[in-house]
Design a protein around this motif. Structure first.
Motif, PDB file in Angstrom:
ATOM      1  N   SER A  73      -4.371 -21.511  12.555  1.00 55.76           N
ATOM      2  CA  SER A  73      -5.027 -21.134  11.305  1.00 55.76           C
ATOM      3  C   SER A  73      -4.104 -20.129  10.615  1.00 55.76           C
ATOM      4  O   SER A  73      -3.920 -19.006  11.097  1.00 55.76           O
ATOM      5  CB  SER A  73      -6.400 -20.513  11.570  1.00 55.76           C
ATOM      6  OG  SER A  73      -7.033 -20.154  10.351  1.00 55.76           O
ATOM      7  N   LEU A  86     -12.356 -15.918  10.991  1.00 55.54           N
ATOM      8  CA  LEU A  86     -13.218 -16.979  11.499  1.00 55.54           C
ATOM      9  C   LEU A  86     -13.673 -17.891  10.361  1.00 55.54           C
ATOM     10  O   LEU A  86     -13.719 -19.118  10.508  1.00 55.54           O
ATOM     11  CB  LEU A  86     -14.418 -16.362  12.206  1.00 55.54           C
ATOM     12  CG  LEU A  86     -15.293 -17.303  13.035  1.00 55.54           C
ATOM     13  CD1 LEU A  86     -14.518 -17.900  14.190  1.00 55.54           C
ATOM     14  CD2 LEU A  86     -16.535 -16.573  13.552  1.00 55.54           C
ATOM     15  N   ARG A  87     -13.970 -17.284   9.212  1.00 55.35           N
ATOM     16  CA  ARG A  87     -14.430 -18.093   8.076  1.00 55.35           C
ATOM     17  C   ARG A  87     -13.324 -19.032   7.587  1.00 55.35           C
ATOM     18  O   ARG A  87     -13.568 -20.200   7.283  1.00 55.35           O
ATOM     19  CB  ARG A  87     -14.908 -17.192   6.946  1.00 55.35           C
ATOM     20  CG  ARG A  87     -15.594 -17.967   5.829  1.00 55.35           C
ATOM     21  CD  ARG A  87     -16.108 -17.043   4.755  1.00 55.35           C
ATOM     22  NE  ARG A  87     -16.843 -17.807   3.752  1.00 55.35           N
ATOM     23  CZ  ARG A  87     -17.036 -17.411   2.513  1.00 55.35           C
ATOM     24  NH1 ARG A  87     -16.562 -16.248   2.106  1.00 55.35           N
ATOM     25  NH2 ARG A  87     -17.705 -18.159   1.667  1.00 55.35           N
ATOM     26  N   ARG A  90     -13.032 -22.085   9.753  1.00 56.83           N
ATOM     27  CA  ARG A  90     -14.237 -22.904   9.924  1.00 56.83           C
ATOM     28  C   ARG A  90     -13.972 -24.411   9.896  1.00 56.83           C
ATOM     29  O   ARG A  90     -14.519 -25.146  10.723  1.00 56.83           O
ATOM     30  CB  ARG A  90     -15.283 -22.533   8.866  1.00 56.83           C
ATOM     31  CG  ARG A  90     -16.088 -21.314   9.206  1.00 56.83           C
ATOM     32  CD  ARG A  90     -17.108 -21.574  10.300  1.00 56.83           C
ATOM     33  NE  ARG A  90     -18.287 -22.272   9.791  1.00 56.83           N
ATOM     34  CZ  ARG A  90     -18.744 -23.431  10.236  1.00 56.83           C
ATOM     35  NH1 ARG A  90     -18.112 -24.077  11.186  1.00 56.83           N
ATOM     36  NH2 ARG A  90     -19.850 -23.974   9.726  1.00 56.83           N
ATOM     37  N   LEU A  93     -13.028 -25.561  13.312  1.00 55.60           N
ATOM     38  CA  LEU A  93     -13.876 -25.200  14.446  1.00 55.60           C
ATOM     39  C   LEU A  93     -15.079 -26.111  14.654  1.00 55.60           C
ATOM     40  O   LEU A  93     -15.621 -26.168  15.754  1.00 55.60           O
ATOM     41  CB  LEU A  93     -14.377 -23.751  14.273  1.00 55.60           C
ATOM     42  CG  LEU A  93     -13.305 -22.671  14.307  1.00 55.60           C
ATOM     43  CD1 LEU A  93     -13.898 -21.326  13.917  1.00 55.60           C
ATOM     44  CD2 LEU A  93     -12.657 -22.585  15.688  1.00 55.60           C
ATOM     45  N   GLU A  95     -19.066 -27.403  14.220  1.00 55.74           N
ATOM     46  CA  GLU A  95     -20.378 -26.775  14.140  1.00 55.74           C
ATOM     47  C   GLU A  95     -20.896 -26.260  15.476  1.00 55.74           C
ATOM     48  O   GLU A  95     -21.857 -25.504  15.519  1.00 55.74           O
ATOM     49  CB  GLU A  95     -21.395 -27.769  13.552  1.00 55.74           C
ATOM     50  CG  GLU A  95     -21.050 -28.249  12.149  1.00 55.74           C
ATOM     51  CD  GLU A  95     -20.890 -27.106  11.159  1.00 55.74           C
ATOM     52  OE1 GLU A  95     -21.673 -26.117  11.244  1.00 55.74           O
ATOM     53  OE2 GLU A  95     -19.981 -27.170  10.318  1.00 55.74           O
ATOM     54  N   PRO A 177     -20.503 -20.702  14.782  1.00 59.93           N
ATOM     55  CA  PRO A 177     -19.497 -20.445  13.743  1.00 59.93           C
ATOM     56  C   PRO A 177     -20.076 -20.377  12.338  1.00 59.93           C
ATOM     57  O   PRO A 177     -19.496 -19.737  11.464  1.00 59.93           O
ATOM     58  CB  PRO A 177     -18.509 -21.600  13.909  1.00 59.93           C
ATOM     59  CG  PRO A 177     -19.253 -22.660  14.647  1.00 59.93           C
ATOM     60  CD  PRO A 177     -20.223 -21.942  15.535  1.00 59.93           C
ATOM     61  N   GLY A 178     -21.222 -21.004  12.123  1.00 68.05           N
ATOM     62  CA  GLY A 178     -21.840 -20.953  10.805  1.00 68.05           C
ATOM     63  C   GLY A 178     -22.301 -19.570  10.385  1.00 68.05           C
ATOM     64  O   GLY A 178     -22.651 -19.361   9.210  1.00 68.05           O
ATOM     65  N   ASP A 181     -20.552 -18.321   7.275  1.00 70.38           N
ATOM     66  CA  ASP A 181     -20.530 -19.134   6.055  1.00 70.38           C
ATOM     67  C   ASP A 181     -20.980 -18.354   4.825  1.00 70.38           C
ATOM     68  O   ASP A 181     -20.521 -18.638   3.708  1.00 70.38           O
ATOM     69  CB  ASP A 181     -21.407 -20.380   6.235  1.00 70.38           C
ATOM     70  CG  ASP A 181     -20.786 -21.378   7.205  1.00 70.38           C
ATOM     71  OD1 ASP A 181     -19.632 -21.165   7.616  1.00 70.38           O
ATOM     72  OD2 ASP A 181     -21.474 -22.366   7.556  1.00 70.38           O
TER      73      ASP A 181
END
Length: 234
Positions: A73, A86-87, A90, A93, A95, A177-178, A181
């Motif tokens: 990333s 992390l965002r 996404r 990654l 869900e 991971p959401g 968001d």
């Protein structure tokens, strides 16, 4: 996801020519310590974010053989901290829940394997985040007063105004991971999300059996090497 994009300013001069992830402890780079722990726990793919000395870090990662497979990333353009990193990752990654790991954490393997214990404790019905914790009397290189109190069911509350708390976050957790968001654009810390979720009982923890070393500066690196040498000798 392995968070390896930090500048490593506290680790200077060891990071004058390399990212913190490539600082060596006991003959292995910090990122290899973590990737090998994740591989031992059955992780097959790791997303690694890069920023400082990104080319050198990517070149090193290409020399690795075996699990986990590495996906980059790229944060060369902007350092995004833990939440922003992390965002940005996404799309890589998916869900399902993911491990998220810092690279400045090494530990001795006493009792139950740490990452496997974390995975066993994970319950998405009761929690959105589960943090791997260390007891303060089983840490090296951590100079804080502790981060969390833990209820009988594993739910965590932040230390807040208390003089001390018995557990320190040691740099590895599982999350949905959401969670990021709805985070802001750009850089932000995952801890801001944890602070919002903890009063709802959605942040849990599990205490590791091993001895944790936070490798945050050159002195801590030297102490960690000595501790690991003693553990191997024993």
């Amino acid at each position: 996801m392995v968070l390896a994009a930090g500048l490593g300013t506290r680790m200077r001069p060891l990071t004058n020519d390399r990212p913190k992830a490539l600082v060596e402890v006991a003959g292995r780079t910090l990122i290899d310590h973590m990737l090998d722990r994740l591989a031992d726990a059955g992780v097959e793919t790791a997303v690694v974010n890069v920023h400082a000395f990104a080319d050198r870090l990517e070149a090193h990662l290409k020399t690795r053989t075996g699990a986990p497979a590495i996906v980059i990333s790229d944060e060369r353009g902007e350092l995004l901290e833990t939440g922003g990193g992390l965002r940005k990752a996404r799309p890589l990654l998916g869900e399902d829940p993911v491990f998220v790991a810092n690279i400045d954490s090494v530990w001795t393997q006493d009792g139950a394997p740490a990452i496997e214990s974390l995975a066993k404790a994970w319950d998405p019905e009761r929690m959105d985040v589960c943090l791997l914790l260390a007891r303060l009397d089983r840490t090296l290189g951590f100079d804080g007063a502790g981060d969390f109190f833990m209820a009988d069911d594993g739910a965590l509350t932040f230390r807040g105004e208390a003089a001390s708390a018995p557990y320190a976050y040691m740099g590895v957790h599982i999350c949905k991971p959401g969670l990021v968001d709805d985070g802001p654009d750009g850089a932000f810390s995952l801890a801001t999300i944890w602070r919002r979720l903890a009063p709802q009982g959605r942040v849990h923890g599990v205490v590791m059996d091993g001895f944790w070393m936070h490798v945050g500066d050159p002195g801590a690196r030297d102490e960690a090497e000595a501790k690991l040498a003693g553990a191997h000798a024993g």
